[in-house]
Enzyme design. Structure first.
Site, PDB file in Angstrom:
ATOM      1  N   ARG A 148       7.777   7.783   0.403  1.00  0.00           N
ATOM      2  CA  ARG A 148       7.293   8.292  -0.884  1.00  0.00           C
ATOM      3  C   ARG A 148       7.208   9.813  -0.816  1.00  0.00           C
ATOM      4  O   ARG A 148       6.122  10.386  -0.722  1.00  0.00           O
ATOM      5  CB  ARG A 148       5.944   7.667  -1.232  1.00  0.00           C
ATOM      6  N   GLN A 153      12.221  10.152  -4.636  1.00  0.00           N
ATOM      7  CA  GLN A 153      11.608   9.411  -5.743  1.00  0.00           C
ATOM      8  C   GLN A 153      12.601   8.546  -6.513  1.00  0.00           C
ATOM      9  O   GLN A 153      12.298   7.420  -6.868  1.00  0.00           O
ATOM     10  CB  GLN A 153      10.945  10.388  -6.713  1.00  0.00           C
ATOM     11  N   ASP A 156      13.262   5.197  -4.876  1.00  0.00           N
ATOM     12  CA  ASP A 156      12.093   4.415  -4.482  1.00  0.00           C
ATOM     13  C   ASP A 156      12.045   3.070  -5.219  1.00  0.00           C
ATOM     14  O   ASP A 156      11.394   2.907  -6.253  1.00  0.00           O
ATOM     15  CB  ASP A 156      10.827   5.247  -4.759  1.00  0.00           C
ATOM     16  N   SER A 159       8.577   1.309  -5.734  1.00  0.00           N
ATOM     17  CA  SER A 159       7.792   1.813  -6.870  1.00  0.00           C
ATOM     18  C   SER A 159       8.359   1.285  -8.190  1.00  0.00           C
ATOM     19  O   SER A 159       7.605   0.929  -9.096  1.00  0.00           O
ATOM     20  CB  SER A 159       7.788   3.344  -6.887  1.00  0.00           C
ATOM     21  N   TYR A 255      -0.124   6.033   1.351  1.00  0.00           N
ATOM     22  CA  TYR A 255      -0.646   4.695   1.625  1.00  0.00           C
ATOM     23  C   TYR A 255      -2.038   4.799   2.243  1.00  0.00           C
ATOM     24  O   TYR A 255      -2.351   5.759   2.938  1.00  0.00           O
ATOM     25  CB  TYR A 255       0.278   3.940   2.579  1.00  0.00           C
TER      26      TYR A 255
HETATM   27  P1  NAD Z   1       0.581   0.636  -3.066  1.00  0.00           P
HETATM   28  O1  NAD Z   1       0.591   0.804  -1.598  1.00  0.00           O
HETATM   29  O2  NAD Z   1       1.172   1.659  -3.953  1.00  0.00           O
HETATM   30  O3  NAD Z   1      -0.894   0.391  -3.585  1.00  0.00           O
HETATM   31  C1  NAD Z   1      -1.849  -0.315  -2.874  1.00  0.00           C
HETATM   32  C2  NAD Z   1      -3.154   0.382  -3.191  1.00  0.00           C
HETATM   33  O4  NAD Z   1      -4.194  -0.399  -2.613  1.00  0.00           O
HETATM   34  C3  NAD Z   1      -3.249   1.781  -2.598  1.00  0.00           C
HETATM   35  O5  NAD Z   1      -3.563   2.694  -3.613  1.00  0.00           O
HETATM   36  C4  NAD Z   1      -4.350   1.658  -1.582  1.00  0.00           C
HETATM   37  O6  NAD Z   1      -5.120   2.846  -1.456  1.00  0.00           O
HETATM   38  C5  NAD Z   1      -5.164   0.532  -2.164  1.00  0.00           C
HETATM   39  N1  NAD Z   1      -6.036  -0.136  -1.207  1.00  0.00           N
HETATM   40  C6  NAD Z   1      -5.774  -0.484   0.068  1.00  0.00           C
HETATM   41  N2  NAD Z   1      -6.849  -1.086   0.607  1.00  0.00           N
HETATM   42  C7  NAD Z   1      -7.804  -1.115  -0.362  1.00  0.00           C
HETATM   43  C8  NAD Z   1      -9.122  -1.612  -0.427  1.00  0.00           C
HETATM   44  N3  NAD Z   1      -9.687  -2.197   0.634  1.00  0.00           N
HETATM   45  N4  NAD Z   1      -9.808  -1.471  -1.578  1.00  0.00           N
HETATM   46  C9  NAD Z   1      -9.255  -0.862  -2.645  1.00  0.00           C
HETATM   47  N5  NAD Z   1      -8.010  -0.364  -2.650  1.00  0.00           N
HETATM   48  C10 NAD Z   1      -7.295  -0.503  -1.521  1.00  0.00           C
HETATM   49  O7  NAD Z   1       1.282  -0.776  -3.336  1.00  0.00           O
HETATM   50  P2  NAD Z   1       1.826  -1.320  -4.727  1.00  0.00           P
HETATM   51  O8  NAD Z   1       3.287  -1.049  -4.783  1.00  0.00           O
HETATM   52  O9  NAD Z   1       0.944  -0.888  -5.836  1.00  0.00           O
HETATM   53  O10 NAD Z   1       1.649  -2.881  -4.485  1.00  0.00           O
HETATM   54  C11 NAD Z   1       0.353  -3.459  -4.514  1.00  0.00           C
HETATM   55  C12 NAD Z   1       0.424  -4.953  -4.232  1.00  0.00           C
HETATM   56  O11 NAD Z   1       1.233  -5.637  -5.195  1.00  0.00           O
HETATM   57  C13 NAD Z   1       1.075  -5.284  -2.887  1.00  0.00           C
HETATM   58  O12 NAD Z   1       0.387  -6.384  -2.323  1.00  0.00           O
HETATM   59  C14 NAD Z   1       2.448  -5.681  -3.253  1.00  0.00           C
HETATM   60  O13 NAD Z   1       3.048  -6.527  -2.296  1.00  0.00           O
HETATM   61  C15 NAD Z   1       2.108  -6.463  -4.495  1.00  0.00           C
HETATM   62  N6  NAD Z   1       3.303  -6.764  -5.236  1.00  0.00           N
HETATM   63  C16 NAD Z   1       3.396  -8.034  -5.663  1.00  0.00           C
HETATM   64  C17 NAD Z   1       4.526  -8.430  -6.307  1.00  0.00           C
HETATM   65  C18 NAD Z   1       4.616  -9.821  -6.810  1.00  0.00           C
HETATM   66  O14 NAD Z   1       5.655 -10.184  -7.357  1.00  0.00           O
HETATM   67  N7  NAD Z   1       3.567 -10.613  -6.658  1.00  0.00           N
HETATM   68  C19 NAD Z   1       5.572  -7.523  -6.497  1.00  0.00           C
HETATM   69  C20 NAD Z   1       5.429  -6.163  -6.088  1.00  0.00           C
HETATM   70  C21 NAD Z   1       4.264  -5.810  -5.429  1.00  0.00           C
END
Ligand code: NAD
Length: 412
Positions: A148, A153, A156, A159, A255
């Site tokens: 990132r 970008q 990505d 994202s 992250y």
């Molecule tokens: P990301 O890394 O951009 O965001 C994750 C966020 O969680 C970060 O901002 C981080 O600071 C925060 N975080 C971590 N631990 C935390 C905690 N204990 N309390 C509060 N916040 C916390 O990731 P993303 O791209 O936004 O993805 C988020 C989730 O969505 C992931 O689990 C990803 O696998 C999931 N996702 C699911 C699907 C699906 O189809 N189900 C598809 C894409 C992403």
């Protein structure tokens, strides 16, 4: 296609191909509707001297017809095997660990020094086949590892897909909630706006906030990284402060850092009140490569009003809610807990459009003068390239797979 191995830059490696051919096989993950390239990106690839072969019917489920691909400069091929045998670089949406059954059988169609660019889920905690990819001597790029950083970008892909997921998660919640999202003042009385709480304000969470706000909900959000407060507020949501010492929160790449169990227990206690008063909780809190922390316990679900909805987007990494079960919806104490998987595939037209733009940008970045150029000093390459010339070359993945560390390009 003749392949001539050879070093291409000082401190770098690569393979030279003549008339480089990009192959787009039809996606084979069950229910997958996206396609890796779309007609719109083909002219730029053709201009760079790349031939693009597309398996017949690959884009049909996303709304991109063979005829559209042909007109944009692709060749349509009837057989999957032929695509794999003719292409120098295979591009896919979900391959290898990200497509556990069919992805592994595709590996049998690949040959040494062929490149594979796709979501490969290299940090999968079970059924991890990255070593098999290396043994097949495939040059593997995992697009979820694109760093990132500003200049990456437009490549990505994670994202891009997360943006789609955040949007669609809110629609799923709105569909399941027995209430409307917006405040309405009608002759029959006033309807209060729904209260949405988003935990984890990464790419998914921020798009969920924006979508819920557009639907008129009152939105709160929380993240362990205080840096996202401003972004949350700029979308019209309230950032929930909890008195928890988070210390130095952010790793390079935006992250979060992993925490211990006592931190998460304290977090659960402090979030109980906000969760209890929410109609919808959307969770997307993860640290890459780690099991998702449980932030909503069974007892916390019981504090929510019947009819409330939780959408756990981290279910595939173990889940942010104790009741989550990946791919299923369950109802506990009147609360619906949804754990959808592969959500981006449910918006295949735009998800493919974004993904194709990311991939074509990456391809044009990697290929110069008909050569796949792999500069060992460039983080876009060193972060993303996981297998090369028979070895797992990515330091992060080697550590994850508990392989001894070696120099990039070196032998085990
Ligand atoms: P990301 O890394 O951009 O965001 C994750 C966020 O969680 C970060 O901002 C981080 O600071 C925060 N975080 C971590 N631990 C935390 C905690 N204990 N309390 C509060 N916040 C916390 O990731 P993303 O791209 O936004 O993805 C988020 C989730 O969505 C992931 O689990 C990803 O696998 C999931 N996702 C699911 C699907 C699906 O189809 N189900 C598809 C894409 C992403």
């Amino acid at each position: 296609m003749k392949i001539c191995p050879g070093a291409v830059a000082s401190g770098g490696w690569g393979w030279q191909f003549r008339d480089m051919v990009i192959g787009v096989p039809k996606e084979s993950y069950p229910g997958e509707r996206r396609v890796a390239l779309t007609p719109a990106v083909l002219p730029s690839l053709n201009q760079a001297g790349l031939r693009v072969l597309v398996e017949a019917g690959s884009g049909a489920d996303a709304g991109y017809l063979d005829e559209d691909f042909k007109q944009a400069g692709a060749e349509i091929i009837g057989s999957r095997r032929e695509i794999f045998s003719a292409a120098d670089i295979i591009v896919q949406v979900l391959a290898l660990n990200a497509n556990p059954v069919a992805g592994l059988s595709d590996l049998g169609l690949m040959r040494p020094h062929q490149a594979l660019i796709a979501f490969l889920r290299p940090l999968a905690t079970h059924d991890n086949h990255i070593s098999a990819l290396a043994e097949a001597r495939v040059t593997g790029f995992a697009v979820e590892l694109i760093p990132r950083i500003t200049r990456a970008q437009s490549m990505d892909a994670l994202s891009s897909m997360s943006t789609v997921v955040g949007y669609k998660a809110v629609l799923a919640a709105a569909e399941a909630l027995p209430k409307m999202f917006p405040m309405l003042m009608t002759a029959a009385g006033t309807i209060k706006p729904a209260r949405i709480f988003v935990i984890g304000a990464g790419i998914v969470g921020l798009q969920a906030i924006a979508t819920a706000r557009r639907l008129g909900a009152v939105v709160k959000a929380y993240d362990v990284r205080p840096a996202v407060r401003q972004e949350v507020e700029s979308l019209g949501a309230r950032f929930v402060e909890i008195p928890l010492e988070t210390g130095e929160e952010e790793k390079a790449g935006g992250y979060a850092k992993a925490k211990d169990e006592s931190f998460y227990r304290r977090q659960q206690e402090l979030l109980t009140g906000v969760i209890g008063e929410s109609d919808v909780v959307i969770t997307a809190a993860v640290v890459p490569g780690r099991k998702a922390p449980v932030l909503i316990t069974e007892a916390m679900v019981r504090e929510m009003a019947p009819g409330s909805v939780i959408v756990d987007l981290a279910a595939e990494q173990g889940g942010n809610c104790a009741f989550s079960s990946a791919g299923e919806n369950v109802v506990r104490d009147g609360v619906t807990i949804m754990s959808p998987i592969n959500i981006a595939s449910t918006v295949p037209f735009h998800a493919s459009q974004l993904y194709a733009k990311n991939l074509s940008t990456l391809l044009l970045y990697l290929i110069k003068d008909g050569q796949l150029k792999l500069d060992g000093e460039d983080p876009i390459i060193t972060d993303t390239l996981i297998t090369y010339d028979g070895a797992v070359v990515n330091a992060r993945i080697r550590e994850f797979l508990q392989l001894p560390l070696v120099e990039p390009g070196g032998k085990e």
